[in-house]
Each structure stands twice: as C-alpha cells, then as structure tokens.
Design a protein around this motif. Structure first.
Motif, PDB file in Angstrom:
ATOM      1  N   THR A  87      39.222 -75.172 -49.555  1.00  0.00           N
ATOM      2  CA  THR A  87      40.238 -75.152 -50.595  1.00  0.00           C
ATOM      3  C   THR A  87      40.055 -76.382 -51.475  1.00  0.00           C
ATOM      4  O   THR A  87      39.464 -77.393 -51.067  1.00  0.00           O
ATOM      5  CB  THR A  87      41.657 -75.116 -50.014  1.00  0.00           C
ATOM      6  OG1 THR A  87      42.564 -74.845 -51.088  1.00  0.00           O
ATOM      7  CG2 THR A  87      42.036 -76.443 -49.369  1.00  0.00           C
ATOM      8  N   THR A  88      40.514 -76.260 -52.690  1.00  0.00           N
ATOM      9  CA  THR A  88      40.533 -77.403 -53.586  1.00  0.00           C
ATOM     10  C   THR A  88      41.478 -77.066 -54.728  1.00  0.00           C
ATOM     11  O   THR A  88      41.837 -75.902 -54.918  1.00  0.00           O
ATOM     12  CB  THR A  88      39.122 -77.745 -54.108  1.00  0.00           C
ATOM     13  OG1 THR A  88      39.167 -78.993 -54.786  1.00  0.00           O
ATOM     14  CG2 THR A  88      38.596 -76.682 -55.062  1.00  0.00           C
TER      15      THR A  88
ATOM     16  N   HIS B 203      41.835 -72.145 -57.821  1.00  0.00           N
ATOM     17  CA  HIS B 203      41.817 -73.607 -57.747  1.00  0.00           C
ATOM     18  C   HIS B 203      42.033 -74.278 -59.090  1.00  0.00           C
ATOM     19  O   HIS B 203      42.570 -75.370 -59.162  1.00  0.00           O
ATOM     20  CB  HIS B 203      40.519 -74.089 -57.110  1.00  0.00           C
ATOM     21  CG  HIS B 203      39.283 -73.689 -57.865  1.00  0.00           C
ATOM     22  ND1 HIS B 203      38.806 -74.426 -58.908  1.00  0.00           N
ATOM     23  CD2 HIS B 203      38.453 -72.629 -57.739  1.00  0.00           C
ATOM     24  CE1 HIS B 203      37.719 -73.839 -59.378  1.00  0.00           C
ATOM     25  NE2 HIS B 203      37.477 -72.742 -58.698  1.00  0.00           N
TER      26      HIS B 203
ATOM     27  N   TRP C   3      45.856 -81.024 -56.593  1.00  0.00           N
ATOM     28  CA  TRP C   3      45.260 -81.211 -55.266  1.00  0.00           C
ATOM     29  C   TRP C   3      46.317 -81.113 -54.176  1.00  0.00           C
ATOM     30  O   TRP C   3      46.039 -80.652 -53.071  1.00  0.00           O
ATOM     31  CB  TRP C   3      44.462 -82.509 -55.182  1.00  0.00           C
ATOM     32  CG  TRP C   3      45.259 -83.786 -55.139  1.00  0.00           C
ATOM     33  CD1 TRP C   3      45.586 -84.577 -56.193  1.00  0.00           C
ATOM     34  CD2 TRP C   3      45.797 -84.423 -53.972  1.00  0.00           C
ATOM     35  NE1 TRP C   3      46.311 -85.660 -55.755  1.00  0.00           N
ATOM     36  CE2 TRP C   3      46.452 -85.593 -54.405  1.00  0.00           C
ATOM     37  CE3 TRP C   3      45.794 -84.119 -52.599  1.00  0.00           C
ATOM     38  CZ2 TRP C   3      47.098 -86.460 -53.522  1.00  0.00           C
ATOM     39  CZ3 TRP C   3      46.442 -84.981 -51.727  1.00  0.00           C
ATOM     40  CH2 TRP C   3      47.082 -86.142 -52.195  1.00  0.00           C
TER      41      TRP C   3
ATOM     42  N   ALA D  65      46.799 -77.525 -53.149  1.00  0.00           N
ATOM     43  CA  ALA D  65      45.743 -77.072 -52.246  1.00  0.00           C
ATOM     44  C   ALA D  65      45.956 -77.656 -50.850  1.00  0.00           C
ATOM     45  O   ALA D  65      45.694 -76.996 -49.846  1.00  0.00           O
ATOM     46  CB  ALA D  65      44.379 -77.475 -52.801  1.00  0.00           C
ATOM     47  N   ALA D  66      46.457 -78.891 -50.796  1.00  0.00           N
ATOM     48  CA  ALA D  66      46.747 -79.504 -49.494  1.00  0.00           C
ATOM     49  C   ALA D  66      47.752 -78.651 -48.731  1.00  0.00           C
ATOM     50  O   ALA D  66      47.634 -78.463 -47.512  1.00  0.00           O
ATOM     51  CB  ALA D  66      47.281 -80.923 -49.684  1.00  0.00           C
TER      52      ALA D  66
ATOM     53  N   LEU E  83      46.080 -75.921 -46.860  1.00  0.00           N
ATOM     54  CA  LEU E  83      45.462 -76.353 -45.604  1.00  0.00           C
ATOM     55  C   LEU E  83      46.533 -76.508 -44.526  1.00  0.00           C
ATOM     56  O   LEU E  83      46.361 -76.080 -43.378  1.00  0.00           O
ATOM     57  CB  LEU E  83      44.729 -77.681 -45.806  1.00  0.00           C
ATOM     58  CG  LEU E  83      43.887 -78.109 -44.598  1.00  0.00           C
ATOM     59  CD1 LEU E  83      42.532 -77.424 -44.635  1.00  0.00           C
ATOM     60  CD2 LEU E  83      43.704 -79.613 -44.544  1.00  0.00           C
TER      61      LEU E  83
ATOM     62  N   TYR F 251      38.871 -78.907 -46.475  1.00  0.00           N
ATOM     63  CA  TYR F 251      39.224 -79.497 -47.770  1.00  0.00           C
ATOM     64  C   TYR F 251      38.359 -80.749 -47.944  1.00  0.00           C
ATOM     65  O   TYR F 251      38.449 -81.666 -47.140  1.00  0.00           O
ATOM     66  CB  TYR F 251      40.709 -79.853 -47.756  1.00  0.00           C
ATOM     67  CG  TYR F 251      41.353 -80.089 -49.123  1.00  0.00           C
ATOM     68  CD1 TYR F 251      40.599 -80.134 -50.284  1.00  0.00           C
ATOM     69  CD2 TYR F 251      42.720 -80.270 -49.222  1.00  0.00           C
ATOM     70  CE1 TYR F 251      41.201 -80.338 -51.509  1.00  0.00           C
ATOM     71  CE2 TYR F 251      43.340 -80.483 -50.447  1.00  0.00           C
ATOM     72  CZ  TYR F 251      42.573 -80.515 -51.589  1.00  0.00           C
ATOM     73  OH  TYR F 251      43.171 -80.728 -52.796  1.00  0.00           O
TER      74      TYR F 251
ATOM     75  N   MET G 296      37.994 -84.001 -49.353  1.00  0.00           N
ATOM     76  CA  MET G 296      39.025 -84.881 -49.929  1.00  0.00           C
ATOM     77  C   MET G 296      38.811 -86.329 -49.510  1.00  0.00           C
ATOM     78  O   MET G 296      38.006 -86.622 -48.625  1.00  0.00           O
ATOM     79  CB  MET G 296      40.405 -84.436 -49.431  1.00  0.00           C
ATOM     80  CG  MET G 296      41.234 -83.747 -50.497  1.00  0.00           C
ATOM     81  SD  MET G 296      41.621 -84.895 -51.835  1.00  0.00           S
ATOM     82  CE  MET G 296      41.448 -83.838 -53.250  1.00  0.00           C
TER      83      MET G 296
END
Lengths: 337, 410, 281
Positions: free
Chosen positions: B176-177, B237, B242, B245-246, B249, B257, B259
């Motif tokens: 993911t991003t 995305h 960000w 996207a977190a 997760l 991810y 990161m």
C-alpha cells in the motif's frame, strides 16, 4: 432591443428604496443650506477652475493605487518572463527561452487542455442557472427562503467548496464514491483518476457558479415585461417557444453577465485545484493558473521567469475575451452617453 | 549637550548589552506533535543551561513549511530554521540564505561526533547546519495479514512477489502507499533502484550524471512493474495521503508499506502493537549489489539574516550534544546522529533501524527529494506516481524525465 | 411572469411543485448537508464506518476541538483584520473615483474607466510575481497590511465600475441645481452625492466583505504564518494536519464559512443588488 451590458443605459439601478423625487427636493434644500457658506468665499483661481480640476484630484488616489498594484505589474510580468530568476539571486536575461521551453513542455499543454475544458464545461453553469431560476421563479410560500438557500453555495469560499467535494469524492467512504459503488458495483476515486480528475473539479466549481448564474437570471426574470408575455400567450406561444423567442431576448443583459463571470471564473480556477488535488495525480488536473503558481512559488519550484511566462500566456488568452467584453461595454457606454 | 549625548549612547550600549545577554532566539520548525513535545523539552533544557537565553519557537504545518521557508528566509528570517540535509539545502546555501556554521563543527568536535552525516552537511568544504536525527526506511508489514495467507517474511524480491499473489487472492493489497503528496512513491523508487543498481548508480542518477533512458533505469522499472502490472499496489493511491494508506495496513486491508520509521507512531495510534506490526529491510533484488538504505537526515540551520547568531550557535552546539540527541530521538522514535548518544533498545523498530543503518555496506542515501535537486525531484516523483497508475506510459515518462534532466543540471 | 404562475395550474401540478421544491433543495445541498452532519459526528462513528447514518451522538465537541486544538480562532481574527480595512479602503477610493468618472465629462474619462474595468478582468496570476516582490521589498510581506493594500487596489477596479454606473444613474438635475447656486464641487460630493450613494455603499460592503473573506490565492501568496494568514489559507494547512479526521475538517470548514454566510443572510437584499448590477436593462 438595445445592447446592454454591465453599465447599461442611464437608468436608476434598482437598489434604493427612496423615491427619486423625494431625494431631489431634500437635496435641493441641503444645497441651499450650504449656499450661505460658499457665498463668503472669494472668487479665486480655484473657484474658476474647480469644475475642471476636481475629477483629477478625486481620481489620483484610486488611479495611483491601481497603477502601482495592477497595471504596472502586468507589464513587469511581461518583462520578467524574459529572465531566468529564482527569486533569490541575480536575474539573468534569457530572452524568449522561457517561451521556447514552454512550447516544448508537456505539463504546459496539459494545463492548456484543462483550461479549455474548464472554459467549455463551465459554460454549463449558464443554462443550468437559467433552468433553476425558471424553476424557482414562482410566488409560493417560502419561495424567498428557497431562493436564498439555492444561492447559498456561491457565498461559501472556494476553499470550503473544495473541501466539501474532496470529502464527497473520497475513495472508500465519500458519498459520491459509495453511491457509485451501490449503483454500479465499483466505486471510482475521481480525484485519483487522471482522466476524470479535471471533470470532478469542474463539477465542484459548477456548484457555486450555477448559483451565481441562477441569481442573475432570477433578477432578470423579475424585470421581464409582463405585457409582452401576455401578448405572446395570446398568440398561443408556450413553453420552450415562449422561452426562446420572448423571454431569452429580454434576458440578454443577464446572459451577457453570466457569460462574463463564467469565463473569468473558468480562467481563474485556482483555489479548487489547489485544495482538491494540488494539480495531481501526476499533474493531470493542472490549469495554467495553478501551474504558474507551482513553477514560481511552490516547494519544488521558484522559477519566477518561467512562471511569469505562463502568466503572460494566460493573460493573452484572457485578453481575447476581455477585449470582446470591453468592446461591447465601451460600445454600450458610447450609446448610453 | 555633549554629556547628554554621552549619557544616551552609554544607555543604548547598556540596553544593547542586556539584549545580547538576555537574548531571544527565534526558531521556526515543522514538527509533528510527538517530536514537537520532545523539541520543546530540549529547548527547555537548553534554556536552563543558558540562563538569559529564551528560545521563541514557532511550529508550522509540515507541508506548508516547505513553501513558507522560501518566503521567511528573505522576508523576516528567524535565528534558527529546520530543514534537510543533502541536495535539498543546496539552493539556500548557494543563494547565501544559510550561514556557514563550520566553526560550530570545529569548536565542538562535531566532525568526529557526527561523522556519519558529515558528507551530507558539507557543500564547498563547509558545514551549513547541524543534523539532529535520522531514521530508517524499509518495509512495515502487518503480521496478521502474513499469518492469514500463510506467507513467510521474504528475503528476496522473488519471494516478495510470490507472496503478493497470495495476498491478492485473499483480497489484501500486497503493497500500500498514498502518493497524493507524491513523496511516498519516491521511497519505493529509491529502493527499487538501490536494490537493482546500487548506491553509486542511484546517486549518479540523482546528480544528473546518467540519462533516465539508460537501460539500467529501465531494469529498475522492469522490477517495479512486477508489482504494478498485476495490481499488487493499492488502487487509489494517488488520491490517498500516506496516513490514509497507513490505515489500510492497520485494518489488515494491506500487507506491506514502504515507509519511514516515523510511520510507526501512526500504526500504533491505529491500534497495532509490536506483536502485529513488523519491520523488514527491503528484499534483495540483485544479489551482486551491496545493500544500501534510505535514511533522511533532519537538520537545523542559521539563516544568513539571523539577528542573534551568537545564541543560535550555542543552541546548535547543544543540539549536537549526545544528551540532546538522546533525548529528542527517544521521544521522536528516531536515531541520533551523535555516535555517543544512546538508543532505546526496548523499541524493536529503533533497534532494528540502528542495526540496519550501522551495518549498511552500500551507503546511505537521503531520499529522492533530498538527493535530487528540487525541480528534478518534483518531475521525477510525478513520473513515479504516473508509472504506478499507467505502467504502459513508461517510455513517455522516462523521456520526460530525460528532457528535464537536460534542462535542470546545467 | 415567466414561467406561468403555478397558482394558475392544476391542483396536482401545484402539489407536485410543492413536493419537488424541498427535494430539489436537498439534492442541491447534498454535499453541504453531508459535511454538516459529519461535523457533529464523534470520531468513533467515522472509525466504525458510520459515514452517512445519523451521528450516534451529537459531538459539538468537534467544534470545541477545532478551536482549542488549532489556531483557527487566530485565523478568523486575521481574516477580519484583512477584510474590514479592505472594505473601508476600497469604499473610500471608489467613491472618489466613481464620483469623478460618473459626474464629469473630461478627456480620458472613458479610458480611465476602461482601465479600471480591464484591470478587473485580468487573471491575477499575472500580478503575482511582481506584487509579491514589491510587497517583500516594502517590508510588508507576511503582514495583513500588505494583503490589505493589494486587495484595496485590486477591488477598486470593480468598485469604480459599480460606483461610476450608480452615480451616472443619479438624477443630474440635482448636481446642476447645486452648481447654479454656487456650491463647490467638493461640497456637492459630500452633501449631495454621497448621501445618495448609501445603497451602493451598502451593496459593495457586503460584496467586498465576501470576496475578500473568501480570497485564497493572495492569502497564500502574501502571507505564511499563523499570525497573519486568513482562515482560507489556514484551512489549507489545517487540512494537511487533519488527514483522515473528516469530522474536524468539516467543522473547521463550516466555521470558516460562517461569517460571509451570516453577512449574506443579514444583508441579502444589498448583496444580490450588488451582484446582479447590470443583469437587468
């Protein structure tokens, strides 16, 4: 019917509620009262010439301000567009190199294409505004409140409109996304889709713009000559025919203004792009005004000269429209004087 | 008359002396809440150690700061300002906006103590600021998602890609991003390129010495395409920040991810613990390339227009000390630069980062938007974002980047 | 009246019109309603995926949080600090220019008028670099004064157009009569024309207030810190901090929108009169 514009022929603007005759006599009295003072003044050079000089004196502060902050900067931008300058160090004259680069810059063409899209699609605000105005032009209970609430989006800042629509489109939980998912089985993240993003932003921009056009037409409809309508009704004109042949010609001033403000709005579109996408994804929603800002002042830019060159192009595009508008207005002015 | 003049001059002198003793240091920064609290503690310690000096701190929004700094450096410079190491500080150094602070390094033995950051702080043989923290990048993963599909933590790229197929079957995004702000995509690019072509090539590319149309760059994108083409990356995305996207997760909707370590705080706020959140180094792609890492360094500088330089330098010296760096990094959850500072070994992510960076054989990059000049970074990151949406456009993207390279590095 | 008044239609048409009105309104304001509801939802609702249903409880605490956890109060104060002086300055300048252009015939009258009108249509991006540069050089960068000066100058264009047209439409006999009786031009302005301009002044004050309050572009170009930024620019940075906290973004957006909205509802007649100037012939 005469041409009409923002200036219109000399006729009281429907603002005041005082009857003109009352004002006239009242002001005459005021003028006579101050007469006593003026008579004591000596005949001087000033008194001889004051009628000639007063307008200039009154104009000085406004014109000065306007020159310094608006007119001169326009020319300065033309001049700056010939430099390579990061806003910090020395300016370096590079002639037309900025323009050469611009015409070989994909991002520029994307922005230009989006500007055209804005111009064309934004025009939808004019018929849509007319439609809503016709819908609301009734005298039922609470209609005034309805009109105000329909107009409401225009009063809100574009920043807020942008936030509202960003929420509306947000993937996975935005109202629009979920409605689409419910209807078609899969949602679309409008603001992440390079092909749709500009349309999504324009839709957000249309919301207040339609409201603006609506209020222009509501005012216009108010002033439509009832006798002509009755006469046309006797001729059995109805519905669309009536609108096209009888009403619209009388709404020309409102249409002119609606077109003017919509064109200007479309070319100035900056706020929504900045708030909703920052030009993304990968620059697909840029418009010239945003690209200019991005190049000249954003985190990764600071090319003042290049930014100025983009601004000059935008200005020249706008100039085409401005000259049209101004030509029409000056024309009206001449005939009105 | 003369005596009066004399009196007033001496009065001014007294006032001036008092002002420089009881100095106020204006400091602009862009901290997130947790580091902000830590920095305020460091400031309080500094003020306690230097009676008479007050640090007036003003915090900016992280993203807005990057724009604001250009403006306030010219218009109303503070005495201290946050910024970044590497190429990212070059425009300010070259235009004379940052002050040379080599004397602070010299007098406090910082070339020894902060040796690992010395190259990234040096331009023209001088130092232009003081680094106080850096942090590792890598892959953060959801252990429960791995358990759910029965995947093993991969060592190599092939294993990683094989896992992705498992995740996809289970309806989980393998990677993911959120590239709305562009930079998260650059993290992926950095690792793809560092693992495919190695540190030296990566830095040469960032410095504009290699064409973007080079076959080696294409090789990097070919590896990356293994993620993009099968749709292993979160679909929207480009519309996500960000943090959005977190959340994916955290919720187990995504497994991996790429990161920086600052994200750990966000994962844990979302409810992850040391038991469910994992960290791994980015897997090996080309075994012949020595492992290199991204570790962006955050720095503090003195603007050239600063009014209270003397006290500002004192603050820099204090910020470089092991005590200050231990304290602020403990609170930030990051790694100190000062080699004598200590690291919190109880935090598995800090410990892993320390281990990762101190054993890196290949070299430490800053991050794409700090290694490459700002304009190139912007165009590059747009290209990376586009590649992850439209991989078939790769040739156009690379040509565009190559054109920009020809213009930017003159 | 067009269209035909609904009272003259059938009962069925009347009823369906009355039903359609609120439905159309809800549809029209749907995004806004959504945001308003979101702004009073507790964070837990959003976390639990309750994005659209009614809030489980009314969390006005979101509004309290917006004010206590962010500098939005300061931003709003800054907005007033920019907006009010701009309204006053613009009105003063444009009453003067409008008077000069609306009353007197002199060489260049139409060209000066033309200059104001044309300047008013200009895309302001072309002014950005020079104006920013000038503001920096004047030492007014990142001050509300710098922003006010620019706004006053730019809005003078639009207001001159407006005032000029308004004054031109006043009965000329008044001025002629005063002149015959020997009243000086300045007194004519002050005692005769200015009192008649009250409706125009009222209309322009609401309009300019709204325009300036809602300005975002110049706010981002000329101010940077929370001590000076108006609420539009402030919202942009807050939006960067409140990622995924839509209840706060919504509450903040509504708070920022309130002053012009209040202004609009209080002074609706003037507002619309100003906006639609020229929409009827």
């Amino acid at each position: 019917m005469r041409g009409a514009g923002m200036s219109g022929p000399a006729r009281p603007v429907p603002l005041g509620n005082e009857p003109p005759e009352g004002i006239v006599s009242e002001q005459r009295r005021a003028a006579r009262m101050s007469l006593a003072n003026t008579e004591t003044q000596r005949r001087t050079w000033w008194r001889e010439n004051q009628q000639r000089l007063t307008p200039y004196i009154f104009l000085i502060p406004g014109v000065l301000f306007f020159l310094v902050y608006v007119i001169i900067p326009i020319f300065e931008s033309f001049w700056l567009s010939g430099f390579d300058w990061d806003g910090l160090g020395e300016k370096q004259w590079i002639g037309f190199a900025n323009y050469q680069e611009l015409f070989d810059d994909d991002a520029f063409y994307t922005s230009l294409k989006n500007n055209v899209l804005w111009l064309v699609l934004y025009m939808f605000a004019v018929p849509a505004g007319l439609g809503i105005a016709i819908f609301l032009n009734q005298k039922v209970r609470l209609i005034r409140a309805y009109k105000s609430l329909f107009f409401f989006p225009f009063v809100i800042s574009q920043v807020v409109v942008g936030l509202i629509f960003a929420w509306f489109y947000a993937p996975n939980f935005g109202l629009f996304y979920l409605l689409l998912e419910w209807a078609t089985g899969s949602g679309i993240a409008v603001l992440a889709d390079p092909d749709l993003v500009t349309y999504g932003i324009i839709a957000a921009g249309l919301w207040p713009q339609i409201a603006y056009c609506m209020i222009l037409y509501l005012t216009g409809l108010n002033a439509v000559d009832p006798e002509q309508i009755e006469a046309a009704r006797l001729d059995a004109a109805k519905g669309f025919k009536m609108l096209w042949y009888v009403i619209l010609p009388q709404l020309r001033p409102a249409t002119f203004m609606a077109v003017v403000v919509t064109v200007i709005g479309a070319l100035r579109s900056f706020d929504l792009v900045s708030i909703m996408t920052d030009g993304g994804p990968f620059g697909s929603s840029r418009v010239l005004s945003f690209y200019m800002y991005e190049q000249a002042l954003s985190e990764y830019g600071y090319r003042m000269g290049y930014g100025a060159a983009i601004a000059v192009i935008l200005f020249l595009i706008m100039m085409v429209f401005i000259s049209g508008f101004i030509w029409k207005m000056v024309d009206d002015e001449r005939r009105g004087l | 008359m003369r005596s009066m003049l004399y009196v007033s001059i001496s009065a001014i002198a007294v006032v001036a002396a008092a002002a420089s003793q009881a100095g106020t240091v204006k400091y602009y920064g862009d901290f997130d809440p947790a580091p902000l609290a830590a920095m305020q503690e460091v400031i309080a310690d500094f003020e306690a150690a230097n009676p008479g000096i007050t640090v007036e701190f003003q915090n900016f929004d992280h993203e807005g700061y990057k724009t604001s700094i250009r403006n306030f450096l010219t218009a109303e410079p503070p005495d201290l300002a946050n910024w970044y190491a590497g190429n990212r500080m070059a425009p300010f150094v070259n235009s004379g906006q940052f002050m040379d602070v080599s004397d602070v390094w010299e007098e406090n033995g910082l070339k020894e103590a902060l040796a690992s950051a010395l190259p990234s702080m040096t331009i023209d043989g001088k130092q232009w600021g003081v680094p106080y923290t850096y942090y590792q990048w890598g892959i953060y993963y959801n252990k429960e998602a791995y358990d759910q599909v029965g995947a093993k933590v991969p060592e190599t790229w092939d294993e990683f890609i094989a896992n992705c197929a498992l995740f996809q079957e289970a309806g989980i995004d393998c990677v993911t991003t959120g590239t709305k702000a562009l930079w998260p995509g650059a993290g992926i690019f950095d690792y793809m390129n560092l693992r495919t072509n190695g540190y030296d090539f990566h830095m040469a590319l960032a410095n504009g010495e290699v064409p973007w149309t080079d076959d080696r760059v294409k090789a990097t994108f070919a590896e990356w395409a293994k993620l993009v083409e099968p749709g292993y990356i979160t679909a929207n995305h480009a519309a996500l920040d960000w943090q959005d996207a977190a959340a994916l997760l955290v919720q187990g909707k995504a497994a991996n991810y790429v990161m920086g370590n600052f994200a750990v705080a966000v994962f844990k706020d979302g409810g992850m613990t040391d038991d469910t959140l994992g960290f791994m180094a980015f897997p090996t792609i080309n075994p012949d390339v020595p492992r290199a890492e991204d570790a962006p360094t955050d720095t503090v500088h003195i603007p050239s227009g600063a009014t209270n330089v003397e006290d500002a330098k004192k603050f820099l010296a204090y910020l470089a000390s092991p005590e200050a760096q231990t304290k602020i990094n403990a609170a930030m959850g990051q790694l100190p630069i000062n080699k004598d500072a200590s690291v919190n070994q109880d935090d598995p992510f800090i410990a892993a980062g320390f281990e990762l960076l101190s054993t890196t054989p290949g070299g430490i990059a800053q991050f794409f938007d700090r290694d490459a000049p700002a304009e190139m970074a912007k165009i590059g990151m747009e290209g990376f974002q586009q590649f992850m949406v439209q991989p078939d456009q790769l040739d156009n993207i690379l040509e565009r980047l190559e054109k920009a390279r020809g213009r930017i590095y003159k | 009246m067009f269209p035909r008044p609904i009272e003259q239609s059938s009962r069925a048409a009347r009823i369906s019109y009355q039903v359609m009105l609120p439905l159309a309104l809800i549809l029209w304001l749907l995004p806004l309603i959504g945001v308003a509801i979101t702004s009073v939802k507790p964070a837990s609702d959003l976390a639990a995926g309750n994005y659209f249903g009614l809030p489980s409880s009314l969390a006005f605490s979101n509004y309290a949080e917006v004010f206590t956890q962010s500098p939005i109060g300061q931003y709003i104060f800054n907005s007033f600090k920019v907006t009010i002086p701009t309204v006053i300055g613009t009105l003063v300048l444009s009453c003067l220019t409008g008077f000069a252009l609306g009353i007197y015939r002199f060489r260049g009258n139409i060209w000066i008028f033309f200059m104001f009108v044309a300047g008013n249509f200009v895309p302001f991006q072309i002014l950005m670099v020079p104006v920013r540069d000038m503001t920096v050089n004047l030492g007014l960068y990142n001050t509300t004064t710098g922003l006010v000066l620019f706004h006053v100058a730019f809005q003078t264009g639009f207001c001159t157009l407006f005032m000029g047209n308004f004054i031109r439409a006043l009965p000329r006999e008044l001025i002629e009569a005063a002149r015959v009786e020997g009243v000086t031009e300045i007194r004519i302005f002050w005692y005769v024309v200015l009192p008649l301009m009250r409706p125009a002044i009222a209309a322009l004050s609401v309009l300019i207030f709204t325009f300036i309050w809602n300005d975002y572009f110049w706010a981002t170009v000329l101010t940077t810190s929370k001590e000076t930024q108006p609420v539009t620019a402030g919202l942009y940075s807050l939006n960067g901090q409140w990622i995924a906290q839509w209840q706060l973004v919504s509450a903040g957006a509504i708070v920022a929108a309130l002053p012009p909205v209040a202004m609009f509802f209080l002074m609706q007649r003037h507002f619309i009169a100003g906006l639609t100037l020229g929409a009827v012939k």
